[in-house]
Design a protein around this motif. Structure first.
Motif, short mmCIF file in Angstrom:
data_model
loop_
_atom_site.label_atom_id
_atom_site.label_comp_id
_atom_site.label_asym_id
_atom_site.label_seq_id
_atom_site.Cartn_x
_atom_site.Cartn_y
_atom_site.Cartn_z
N GLN A 233 0.82 -1.22 0.00
CA GLN A 233 0.00 0.00 0.00
C GLN A 233 0.86 1.27 0.00
O GLN A 233 0.68 2.19 0.81
N ARG A 234 1.77 1.31 -0.98
CA ARG A 234 2.64 2.47 -1.17
C ARG A 234 2.32 3.11 -2.52
O ARG A 234 2.88 2.74 -3.56
N PRO A 235 1.40 4.06 -2.56
CA PRO A 235 0.92 4.62 -3.84
C PRO A 235 2.01 5.29 -4.67
O PRO A 235 2.04 5.12 -5.89
N ASN A 236 2.91 6.06 -4.06
CA ASN A 236 3.96 6.72 -4.83
C ASN A 236 4.91 5.70 -5.46
O ASN A 236 5.31 5.85 -6.61
N ALA A 237 5.25 4.68 -4.68
CA ALA A 237 6.12 3.64 -5.22
C ALA A 237 5.43 2.89 -6.35
O ALA A 237 6.06 2.53 -7.36
N ALA A 238 4.14 2.64 -6.19
CA ALA A 238 3.38 1.94 -7.23
C ALA A 238 3.33 2.76 -8.51
O ALA A 238 3.51 2.24 -9.62
N ARG A 239 3.08 4.05 -8.36
CA ARG A 239 3.03 4.96 -9.51
C ARG A 239 4.36 4.94 -10.26
O ARG A 239 4.41 4.82 -11.50
N ASN A 240 5.46 5.03 -9.54
CA ASN A 240 6.78 5.06 -10.17
C ASN A 240 7.14 3.70 -10.78
O ASN A 240 7.81 3.64 -11.82
N ALA A 241 6.70 2.62 -10.15
CA ALA A 241 6.98 1.28 -10.69
C ALA A 241 6.30 1.09 -12.03
O ALA A 241 6.86 0.50 -12.97
N VAL A 242 5.07 1.58 -12.15
CA VAL A 242 4.35 1.48 -13.43
C VAL A 242 5.04 2.33 -14.49
O VAL A 242 5.17 1.91 -15.65
N ARG A 243 5.50 3.49 -14.13
CA ARG A 243 6.18 4.35 -15.11
C ARG A 243 7.45 3.69 -15.62
O ARG A 243 7.78 3.82 -16.81
N ARG A 244 8.16 2.97 -14.76
CA ARG A 244 9.36 2.26 -15.23
C ARG A 244 8.98 1.14 -16.18
O ARG A 244 9.66 0.91 -17.19
N LEU A 245 7.88 0.44 -15.89
CA LEU A 245 7.42 -0.61 -16.79
C LEU A 245 7.01 -0.04 -18.14
O LEU A 245 7.36 -0.59 -19.19
N LEU A 246 6.29 1.07 -18.13
CA LEU A 246 5.85 1.68 -19.38
C LEU A 246 7.03 2.18 -20.20
O LEU A 246 7.04 2.07 -21.44
N ALA A 247 8.04 2.73 -19.53
CA ALA A 247 9.24 3.19 -20.25
C ALA A 247 9.95 2.00 -20.90
O ALA A 247 10.45 2.11 -22.03
N ASN A 248 9.96 0.87 -20.22
CA ASN A 248 10.56 -0.34 -20.79
C ASN A 248 9.78 -0.80 -22.01
O ASN A 248 10.37 -1.17 -23.04
N THR A 249 8.46 -0.75 -21.93
CA THR A 249 7.62 -1.15 -23.07
C THR A 249 7.81 -0.19 -24.23
O THR A 249 7.85 -0.61 -25.40
N ASP A 250 7.93 1.11 -23.96
CA ASP A 250 8.21 2.09 -25.01
C ASP A 250 9.47 1.71 -25.78
O ASP A 250 9.51 1.76 -27.02
N ALA A 251 10.51 1.34 -25.04
CA ALA A 251 11.78 0.98 -25.68
C ALA A 251 11.64 -0.27 -26.52
O ALA A 251 12.22 -0.37 -27.62
N LEU A 252 10.86 -1.24 -26.06
CA LEU A 252 10.66 -2.48 -26.81
C LEU A 252 9.86 -2.23 -28.09
O LEU A 252 10.13 -2.84 -29.13
N ILE A 253 8.87 -1.34 -28.02
CA ILE A 253 8.11 -1.00 -29.22
C ILE A 253 9.01 -0.33 -30.24
O ILE A 253 8.97 -0.64 -31.44
N ALA A 254 9.85 0.60 -29.79
CA ALA A 254 10.78 1.28 -30.70
C ALA A 254 11.73 0.28 -31.34
O ALA A 254 12.03 0.37 -32.53
N HIS A 255 12.19 -0.69 -30.56
CA HIS A 255 13.08 -1.72 -31.10
C HIS A 255 12.36 -2.57 -32.14
O HIS A 255 12.93 -2.88 -33.21
N SER A 256 11.13 -2.95 -31.87
CA SER A 256 10.35 -3.74 -32.82
C SER A 256 10.12 -2.96 -34.11
O SER A 256 10.18 -3.52 -35.21
#
Length: 260
Positions: A233-256
Motif C-alpha cells: 500500500q505504497r501509492p507513490n512507489a506503485a506509480r513510479n513502478a508502473v512508469r518504469r514498466l511503461l518506459a521499458n515497453t516504449d523501448a521495446l516497441i521502438a526496437h520492434s
C-alpha cells in the motif's frame, strides 16, 4: 445540421471487384448461425486495413452475397453491426459507405482487434501505449490505497501465472489479467469498462514486445515491483513502478519498429 454525404463515391462494381481481390482465395464458404459475425469481421478488417477508404460506397447486398456466398439476411445483419461500431453509414438509393475514421468507435473490442492487424498497427499500439501512460500510473496508485485482500490476491495470482507460463500466449494472457485486475482494484468504476475494452489491444501489444527470455525476465521483475508496491500500500512507489514498466515497453516497441 444537414446530414453529411459521403465525399468520395466509388462505383459499386469497382468496389465489388476490389472486395473479390482482397478476399482470401482459400477462405471457406461462410456458414452457421454466426455467419453475419464472420462477414462483419471480414468487411470490418478490410475497412480498418484501408481496403475501403473513408467515403467509399461499398458493394450492395446482391454483390456481397455473390462475393461471400452468403444470404442477404447475413449481409444486412453484418452491415448493421458495422454501422453500430461507427464504421459505416447507409442511406436508401445510395447504399452503405465507409465513415470518416473519427466516427469509428475505437474502444469497441472488435475494432481494436482489427486495428491491431492493420498495416499501421505499430502506430496504433503506440496510441494504446499513450493511453496507458495517461491512465495506469494513477490507477495503480489508487489500487495501492483502495485494493481489497481479494483484489490483491487476484493481482498476485496473475503475476504468479506470468512467471510460470510456458507459452507466449499464456504469458500475455496473464500479463493482461494483471493490468486489468489493477484497474478493477483502483475502485474507479469508469476505469473498469475501459480496461475490458482495451483487453484485445493489450494482448496484441504484449505479443509484440515479449519476444525473448531476457525481455521476459526483466519485465517480470518490473511487474513484481508493481505488485509489491500495491501489496504494501505504497501509492507513490506503485506509480513510479508502473512508469518504469511503461518506459521499458516504449523501448521495446521502438526496437520492434526498427526491426520490422
Amino acid at each position: 445540421m444537414a446530414e453529411q454525404r459521403p465525399e468520395k463515391l466509388s462505383a459499386g462494381s469497382g468496389t465489388a471487384e476490389a472486395a473479390r481481390a482482397t478476399r482470401r482465395l482459400d477462405a471457406p464458404r461462410m456458414s452457421g448461425p454466426s455467419v453475419h459475425m464472420s462477414l462483419a469481421e471480414d468487411i470490418g478488417l478490410g475497412i480498418v486495413r484501408g481496403d475501403y477508404p473513408p467515403g467509399t460506397i461499398l458493394p450492395n447486398e446482391a454483390q456481397w452475397t455473390e462475393i461471400f456466398n452468403v444470404s442477404r439476411t447475413a449481409v444486412r445483419e453484418a452491415i448493421k453491426i458495422l454501422m453500430a461500431k461507427g464504421l459505416l453509414a447507409s442511406r436508401p438509393k445510395i447504399g452503405s459507405w465507409v465513415e470518416p475514421k473519427e466516427r469509428w468507435n475505437l474502444l469497441d473490442r472488435d475494432v481494436l482487434s482489427w486495428y491491431a492487424h492493420s498495416p499501421d498497427r505499430i502506430q496504433f499500439l503506440k496510441t494504446v501505449q499513450e493511453f496507458r501512460h495517461i491512465i495506469e500510473p494513477e490507477a495503480t496508485a489508487l489500487a495501492a490505497i483502495r485494493r481489497s485482500e481479494e483484489q490483491m490476491a487476484e493481482i498476485t495470482e496473475a503475476l504468479r501465472d506470468m512467471g510460470q507460463a510456458t507459452t507466449l500466449q499464456a504469458r500475455t494472457q496473464a500479463d493482461t489479467r494483471f493490468h486489468l485486475a489493477i484497474l478493477r482494484a483502483s475502485g474507479n468504476d469508469l476505469l473498469i469498462p475501459l480496461g475490458t475494452l482495451i483487453e484485445s489491444a493489450l494482448n496484441h501489444l504484449f505479443l509484440l514486445v515479449t519476444r525473448n527470455d531476457s525481455t521476459l525476465v526483466h519485465a517480470l521483475r518490473l511487474h513484481e515491483n508493481i505488485e509489491k508496491s500495491i501489496r504494501l500500500q505504497r501509492p507513490n512507489a506503485a506509480r513510479n513502478a508502473v512508469r518504469r514498466l511503461l518506459a521499458n515497453t516504449d523501448a521495446l516497441i521502438a526496437h520492434s519498429e526498427r526491426n520490422m
